[in-house]
Design an enzyme around this catalytic site. Structure first.
Site, PDB file in Angstrom:
ATOM      1  N   GLY A  57       0.802  -1.082   0.017  1.00  0.00           N
ATOM      2  CA  GLY A  57       0.096  -0.111   0.069  1.00  0.00           C
ATOM      3  C   GLY A  57       0.603   1.106  -0.001  1.00  0.00           C
ATOM      4  O   GLY A  57       0.777   2.289  -0.807  1.00  0.00           O
ATOM      5  N   ASN A  89       9.705   4.810   4.206  1.00  0.00           N
ATOM      6  CA  ASN A  89      10.815   5.382   4.202  1.00  0.00           C
ATOM      7  C   ASN A  89      11.366   6.802   4.879  1.00  0.00           C
ATOM      8  O   ASN A  89      10.421   7.579   4.631  1.00  0.00           O
ATOM      9  CB  ASN A  89      11.568   5.533   2.939  1.00  0.00           C
ATOM     10  CG  ASN A  89      10.825   4.185   2.058  1.00  0.00           C
ATOM     11  OD1 ASN A  89      11.344   3.381   2.164  1.00  0.00           O
ATOM     12  ND2 ASN A  89       9.922   4.742   0.947  1.00  0.00           N
ATOM     13  N   GLU A 110       1.822   5.997   7.469  1.00  0.00           N
ATOM     14  CA  GLU A 110       3.339   6.092   7.177  1.00  0.00           C
ATOM     15  C   GLU A 110       3.801   7.271   7.936  1.00  0.00           C
ATOM     16  O   GLU A 110       4.927   7.108   8.266  1.00  0.00           O
ATOM     17  CB  GLU A 110       3.525   6.371   5.864  1.00  0.00           C
ATOM     18  CG  GLU A 110       2.546   5.278   4.870  1.00  0.00           C
ATOM     19  CD  GLU A 110       3.075   3.973   5.249  1.00  0.00           C
ATOM     20  OE1 GLU A 110       4.211   3.755   5.968  1.00  0.00           O
ATOM     21  OE2 GLU A 110       2.096   2.984   5.031  1.00  0.00           O
TER      22      GLU A 110
HETATM   23 ZN   LIG Z   1       3.310   0.111   8.587  1.00  0.00          ZN
END
Ligand SMILES: [Zn+2]
Length: 1016
Positions: free
Chosen positions: A402, A406, A439
């Site tokens: 998905g 980083n 994220e």
């Molecule tokens: Zn994750």
């Protein structure tokens, strides 16, 4: 990392692609406590100081580092100069060329890795500099690694047989590298580039080991006594269809390194406990094709390469925060972008930049705004502030997962970041917001504090999923809606995993391919375990535990035990019993029974637990009591701590009989069943009307519907049950006390086929579909007039609201509810006249749709029409395709809806699309999943008793495994390994396909692990 809709299981798959399919999904509303205050604690003050030390490292500082021999002479001394591009090395001259040929001919046997064999690295890389020279079909990667001996290694080894592990290992620097992808041309240890193979270093499958003696010799020649290892490798990203490592997606280069992709870029200790500072990442590429060059951290410099006449450009990035290799990222392409800023709580301005293909840049705004909301929420809820001056997000079309966290360069599957009213549904808008949050939150839970080894994956994923669930619920003021959706996934794909051959604890004990353990269990059940900490410790206690966790472990790679210890110590409690959740696989079952002593006014609730744990688990069970006569709540939600195998809890001082509401808000990931084995449908009907807990109120209605449908399936007397269903449905339809349309919508939806299949001994998908449709049509016919009036009223309300597209709660709720009505109304389609009527209504809805939510809802209904509705169906298929104008995300929906259609010839249609449609490609994971996996999730069609569906899937998987083994493994895990739950005929045919995949020459490790376990 966000595993994405597919890995996450059946239910979430429908959130993304078919969010309108009410037969598959549901929500409700419920209040959550306010987020804790954002007071800065001691540790966050320390972090601020830390930030000042780290975040603003300037160019002069960088170059002083570069001068320290850790960098390439060329880039360090003169970053603008074009680096050497010596004559292209000849592939078979690579130092690891022989090894590559032999492992290709005789792939080493797949090896199982065990958690208890963990041994720390004896030599660690502490600083890295990389130079990427991106050239079509021959990308050169140079690396300079500063190595340090890790003296405490022996003490930290947890190997069950440490001696064996030690004897097995060569003392030295252990580098991972995939010789099939990475051609090693140069290797030197400071001062020596004439190393002798097998003497100074050892190459073996997947490994390059530089011997300790070689490192010491090098260090003695180095003026600072440092151990410096340099290498030059060549890779071909254009050939990388696995999408792991560095690959080319259309015209852009992109990387994905979690879990073990960095070894496909260069030789490196590719494991999370090697945290190093990526001091300099220099990227060089053609100026015209790749004007945007991105990596982690801060951009230090970019410009034209000297002597290239402007044809080549470079960029140099520096990340001040030590990180493991899985968080490395590189992107190069001709990209459009939008930009915004966020001022952090300490007053620092952060630039937020979102990149995509130029044509999609206009669809990035919602994600940008979502990011700002996420940054603010994390500051307010956990006191966590962003730590760099720049945050980049890139949208990539071909992506296995998905999205990926980083450091400061998040990479997103386009399906999880682009949003636009014409092409995205409401569910997709919410999903973009949730994944952007996920994220971003990883920056602290994952990046700053990471996992010691991959067995600890739930440490970062369970925790971050929990954080994104909190965020989504609170930011949209719809905690219960979010809760119901999340529980559906847990009870759907996670419970299913628990029941199958891939069952594992949230912290697994072994794996062959780590990529197979990005599972619903690690993510979703992991998040439920984190939620239980908060249920047990309270919001404040949980926050104290989080503060302690960051204070102790910022900048470290740690374990689940470390997290538990922080929670326990910060709250002064013993959580050793709770720790059993980390090592227990399967779904625990809690049974209940109760008695009421009228004279004493005493209600006694007896709870018993059973699980695969040898000792009982600590299970928080939230309970409330409602007066049987008035429906009023007489005992508000109380958390019972079930610690024994069986415990009785007393509720005294009651004036009359009560109905218990047990496991409110799904307080633990368990199955809750009456000790008698028979649910009391009268109690369910009562709770469906009166429960103050939004989740349990919804759930009681679902159980009531389920009980009736199951009786139809089992051909038991079901008259009374259906009467209860009709009564509850009618009440919900007209209940003026329900002010939120989303809540009403979810309360009117029948349980999904997949939910129903969990309650039968042998799954017969066509029979389940038939029974569900029978009850649905019965409801639709009984309430046709009411439904039609309600539909028209909502249409008028939507029209009166104006043409501006909104994704607020009211607008989303109206669309959601109106589409539920549409689904019921169009289900009446037995006679030719009914088919015409139904097709006319759906077509009108389709044509008048002002956004994708409505359009897709109508399209999915039309796609299943036959008889007199066939013409409307075919023209909708044509129109939806034309309207898509080639937009990949819309085309995915077009494929998906057709694969999910309820038509007798759906398989033939899917085969035709897969074999000859010009827009179909197995190389694009999103497209592949849209058609192939959606079909496999279309249970009644896929489980055709002749086995044609299985055969088709086997044919496809054979091809997919060659192209992208991770996609193949995930599809297999989701669709074929549950054969034990089907009748013998189906089971035999499913196993045949598993065996066929297992027997394939060159079957990948990813797929092999799944089929081997699946056949057991
Ligand atoms: Zn994750």
């Amino acid at each position: 990392m966000q595993i994405g809709e597919w890995a996450d299981g059946i239910l979430s798959h429908f959130v993304l692609f078919l969010p309108f399919l009410w037969k598959k999904y549901a929500t409700w509303n419920h209040r959550r406590s306010d987020p804790p205050s954002s007071t800065l604690s001691r540790w966050s003050k320390e972090r601020k100081a830390d930030h000042k030390r780290n975040a603003h490292k300037t160019i002069p500082r960088i170059y002083s580092i570069m001068a320290n021999s850790t960098n390439f002479e060329l880039t360090a001394a003169n970053p603008t100069k074009k680096p050497r591009t010596d004559d292209p090395p000849v592939k078979d001259k690579a130092l690891n060329g022989g090894l590559a040929a032999s492992t290709k001919a005789n792939p080493p046997e797949a090896k199982e890795i065990h958690r208890l064999d963990y041994a720390p690295l004896r030599y660690k890389v502490t600083k890295v500099s990389l130079n990427f020279n991106l050239v079509e079909r021959r990308t050169v990667v140079e690396s300079v690694l500063t190595v340090e001996k890790f003296d405490a290694a022996d003490a930290l080894t947890t190997a069950t047989d440490a001696k064996v592990a030690a004897n097995d290992a060569v003392d030295g620097l252990d580098l991972d590298g995939d010789e099939g992808v990475v051609a090693l041309y140069k290797l030197s240890v400071d001062g020596c580039d004439t190393l002798v193979p097998d003497v100074d270093y050892i190459l073996k499958p997947g490994k390059l080991i530089i011997k300790a003696e070689t490192l010491r010799r090098g260090a003695s020649k180095n003026s600072k006594g440092e151990m410096i290892v340099r290498s030059t490798v060549e890779i071909v990203p254009e050939d990388n269809t696995q999408l792991s490592g560095l690959y080319k997606d259309g015209s852009m280069y992109c990387s994905q390194c979690e879990a073990e992709g960095f070894r496909r870029i260069t030789y490196y200790p590719d494991r999370p406990d090697n945290m190093a500072t990526f001091e300099s990442v220099r990227i060089e590429a053609d100026t015209d094709s790749f004007p945007v060059l991105l990596s982690n951290g801060n951009l230090m410099e970019e410009g034209e390469c000297e002597g290239s006449d402007g044809k080549r450009k470079f960029a140099i990035w520096h990340d001040p925060f030590p990180k493991p290799s899985y968080l490395f990222a590189l992107v190069a392409g001709d990209l459009g972008s939008i930009e915004g800023t966020f001022t952090t709580m300490s007053g620092r301005e952060v630039i937020l930049r979102f990149y995509s293909e130029h044509k999609n840049a206009g669809k990035l705004n919602y994600a940008l705004e979502s990011l700002k909301r996420a940054m603010k929420w994390d500051e307010e809820t956990y006191g966590l502030e962003y730590d760099l001056d720049l945050f980049n997000v890139v949208a990539v079309e071909s992506f296995n997962m998905g999205a990926m966290e980083n450091k400061s360069l998040n990479v997103f599957n386009t399906s999880c970041v682009l949003a636009d009213p014409v092409t995205s549904t409401d569910a997709e808008y919410y999903r973009v917001e949730g994944i952007i949050g996920h994220e971003y939150f990883h920056n602290w839970t994952g990046n700053r504090v990471t996992c010691r080894d991959w067995f600890q994956l739930t440490l970062k994923e369970g925790l971050t999923v929990y954080r994104d669930q909190q965020f989504s619920g609170q930011i949209n003021n719809c905690a219960a809606v979010t809760r119901i959706q999340n529980v559906l996934v847990v009870r759907g794909s996670q419970f299913q995993e628990d029941d199958g051959p891939m069952s594992h604890p949230i912290r697994p004990d072994s794996y062959i391919a780590m990529d197979n353990f990005y599972t619903s269990t690690v993510y979703r059940k992991g998040a439920e375990v984190i939620r239980m900490y908060e249920t047990l410790l309270g919001t404040e206690g949980f926050r104290k535990g989080m503060d302690c966790y960051f204070l102790r472990h910022d900048g470290c790679a740690v374990t689940c035990d470390d997290f538990l210890a922080a929670m326990a110590d910060a709250n002064g409690v013993d959580l050793s019993q709770f720790a059993r959740w980390y090592s227990t696989s399967g779904t625990p079952v809690v049974t209940y029974s109760s008695t009421f002593d009228q004279q004493k006014g005493l209600f006694q609730l007896t709870l018993s637990q059973s699980s695969r744990s040898e000792e009982p688990l600590l299970i928080p069970v939230a309970v409330g009591l409602l007066d049987k006569q008035t429906g009023h709540e007489v005992t508000p939600t109380t958390i019972l701590q079930l610690k024994e195998c069986t415990q009785t809890f007393d509720f005294a001082g009651l004036k009359g009989g009560v109905v218990p509401s047990i496991l409110r808000n799904f307080s633990a990931p368990v199955k809750i069943v009456p000790a008698s084995g028979v649910v009391d449908e009268n109690d369910l009907a009562f709770l469906a009307s009166w429960d103050t807990d939004g989740f349990n109120r919804w759930d009681s209605a679902q159980k009531l519907y389920e009980a009736a449908i199951l009786k139809v399936i089992n051909q038991e007397a079901h008259g009374e049950s259906l009467d209860r269903v009709l009564k509850t449905f009618g009440q919900t339809l007209k209940d003026e006390g329900i002010s939120d349309d989303s809540i009403r919508a979810f309360a009117l939806i029948l349980p999904s086929e997949s939910t129903l299949s969990k309650s039968v001994t042998i799954i017969d998908p066509p029979a389940i579909l038939k029974a569900r449709n029978y009850v649905k049509k019965l409801i639709a016919r009984r309430f046709k007039e009411d439904l039609l009036v309600a539909y028209k009223n909502l249409t008028a309300a939507i029209d009166a609201d104006g043409a501006t597209f909104k994704v607020d709660g009211v607008s989303v709720g109206r669309r959601r509810l109106r589409n539920v009505y549409l689904g019921y109304l169009c289900s009446i389609c037995e006679t030719g006249d009914e088919q015409k009527e139904s097709a006319a209504l759906a077509t009108e809805h389709f044509i008048a749709a002002t956004g994708m939510t409505d359009k897709l809802a109508a399209f999915s209904i039309l796609a299943s029409m036959s008889g007199e509705g066939a013409i409307a169906r075919d023209s909708a298929i044509e129109k939806f395709y034309d309207d898509a104008k080639g937009d990949p995300l819309v085309l995915n929906k077009w494929f998906s809806v057709q694969a999910d259609a309820e038509l007798p010839d759906v398989l033939d249609r899917v085969i035709k699309l897969a074999s000859s449609h010009p827009d179909f490609s197995l190389k694009n994971p999103n497209r592949c999943r849209a058609l192939i996996m959606t079909f496999a999730m279309n249970a009644a069609a896929f489980h055709n008793e002749e086995g044609k569906g299985y055969k088709f899937l086997g044919d496809m998987l054979e091809k997919i495994d060659n192209i992208n083994s991770k996609v193949a493994a995930r599809t297999t895990a989701a669709c074929l390994i549950g054969w034990k739950n089907y009748n013998e005929k189906r089971a035999t045919l499913m196993k045949e396909q598993l065996q066929r995949l297992k027997d394939m020459p060159n079957v990948s490790n990813d797929l092999l692990e799944i089929v081997t376990k699946g056949l057991k």
